[in-house]
Design a protein around this motif. Sequence first.
Motif, short mmCIF file in Angstrom:
data_model
loop_
_atom_site.label_atom_id
_atom_site.label_comp_id
_atom_site.label_asym_id
_atom_site.label_seq_id
_atom_site.Cartn_x
_atom_site.Cartn_y
_atom_site.Cartn_z
N UNK A 1 0.84 -1.15 -0.13
CA UNK A 1 -0.05 -0.13 -0.11
C UNK A 1 1.06 1.34 -0.05
N UNK A 2 0.32 2.20 -0.77
CA UNK A 2 1.26 3.65 -0.83
C UNK A 2 0.51 4.52 -0.40
N UNK A 3 1.15 5.53 0.38
CA UNK A 3 0.41 6.64 1.08
C UNK A 3 1.02 7.93 0.68
N UNK A 4 0.19 8.89 0.46
CA UNK A 4 0.62 10.23 0.27
C UNK A 4 -0.51 11.37 0.84
N UNK A 5 -0.22 12.51 1.09
CA UNK A 5 -1.20 13.40 1.75
C UNK A 5 -0.91 14.88 1.07
N UNK A 6 -1.77 15.71 0.97
CA UNK A 6 -1.64 16.93 0.27
C UNK A 6 -2.41 18.04 0.97
N UNK A 7 -2.09 19.34 1.19
CA UNK A 7 -2.93 20.30 1.76
C UNK A 7 -3.86 20.69 0.64
N UNK A 8 -4.99 21.24 1.13
CA UNK A 8 -6.01 21.51 0.27
C UNK A 8 -6.69 22.93 0.73
N UNK B 1 -4.43 10.08 1.00
CA UNK B 1 -4.60 9.03 -0.09
C UNK B 1 -3.81 7.60 0.11
N UNK B 2 -4.62 6.60 0.14
CA UNK B 2 -4.18 5.17 0.13
C UNK B 2 -4.25 4.36 -0.97
N UNK B 3 -3.32 3.80 -1.50
CA UNK B 3 -3.39 3.09 -2.79
C UNK B 3 -2.72 1.68 -2.70
N UNK B 4 -3.62 0.69 -3.04
CA UNK B 4 -2.95 -0.76 -3.09
C UNK B 4 -2.91 -0.78 -4.88
N UNK B 5 -1.69 -0.82 -5.21
CA UNK B 5 -1.58 -0.56 -6.82
C UNK B 5 -1.93 -1.99 -7.61
N UNK B 6 -1.70 -3.09 -6.91
CA UNK B 6 -1.83 -4.31 -7.74
C UNK B 6 -3.22 -4.74 -7.64
N UNK B 7 -4.12 -4.30 -6.71
CA UNK B 7 -5.43 -4.64 -6.48
C UNK B 7 -6.36 -3.54 -6.91
N UNK B 8 -5.77 -2.32 -7.59
CA UNK B 8 -6.78 -1.21 -8.02
C UNK B 8 -7.36 -0.77 -7.02
N UNK B 9 -7.06 -0.51 -5.73
CA UNK B 9 -8.01 -0.33 -4.61
C UNK B 9 -7.40 1.19 -3.91
N UNK B 10 -8.24 2.30 -3.85
CA UNK B 10 -7.93 3.34 -3.41
C UNK B 10 -8.81 3.82 -2.34
N UNK B 11 -8.36 4.56 -1.36
CA UNK B 11 -8.90 5.07 -0.22
C UNK B 11 -8.52 6.59 0.08
N UNK B 12 -9.43 7.55 0.04
CA UNK B 12 -9.12 9.06 0.24
C UNK B 12 -9.99 9.35 1.21
N UNK B 13 -9.33 10.55 2.04
CA UNK B 13 -9.99 11.05 3.16
C UNK B 13 -9.46 12.35 3.33
N UNK B 14 -10.12 13.40 3.68
CA UNK B 14 -9.84 14.60 4.27
C UNK B 14 -9.82 15.04 5.67
N UNK B 15 -8.80 15.49 6.31
CA UNK B 15 -9.00 15.70 7.67
C UNK B 15 -8.68 17.33 7.93
N UNK B 16 -8.92 17.79 8.82
CA UNK B 16 -8.59 19.18 9.29
C UNK B 16 -7.05 19.35 9.37
N UNK B 17 -6.34 18.63 9.70
CA UNK B 17 -5.24 18.75 9.91
C UNK B 17 -4.25 17.51 9.51
N UNK B 18 -2.82 17.59 9.48
CA UNK B 18 -1.96 16.67 9.05
C UNK B 18 -0.94 16.25 10.19
#
Length: 212
Positions: A19-26, A66-83
């Motif tokens: 699983x790969x994860x990353x985050x970005x400010x918005x 953002x959480x991605x499982x590349x080989x399964x084609x599965x993603x989960x995204x979620x926004x939080x007030x802080x990081x």
Amino acid sequence: MEDVLTVYARPHNPAVPVVCMDEKPYQLLDHARAPIPATPAGDLTPGSDLKVDSEYIRRGTCSIFVWVEPLAGRRRVNARTRRTRLDWAHEVDRLLSVDYPDAEKIVLVMDNLNTHSVGSLYEAFAPAKAFALAQRLDIHHTPRHGSWLNIAEIELSALTRQCLDRRIADLDVLNTELAAWQTATNADQRQVNWQFTTSDARIRLRHLYPER
């Protein structure tokens, strides 16, 4: 770098998913004036495009995970007030307890941000729980200046183009939009076919290797 590339070369294993994860400010933005809707063309009148005033109102900031499982084609995204460390820790808890409760271990690829550490789990939870979560993680950090190796960063770029190309003023609305993108993308089960290998790195990026 070769450590991450070796992880990407592993075959799909549902018991130990990568699983790969990353985050970005918005930035949450609202309209200063209500947009003028588009109108269809009539028999005698031309249509008009949506008109949006360039002036906007800032409604605060948040962070998109953002959480991605590349080989399964599965993603989960979620926004939080802080990081913060606590935010990352609670996201990891959800990853292990809700997303992959039956996985023996999660191979987690992410950048080396100071919040992305096992220590964050101990700040958020009791020692016993933090230890149990940490035991199910196999963490691999992308190298400094090597964020392009993180597949989750690529997914964030796609998400930005496909879902965040307009003003969104409220965190709940943002999460509703993110959930819709996640559902539609997961329905396609679009896998990531990573092509850049360790052999490629040793040839094309020879300047990164020490000279003998």
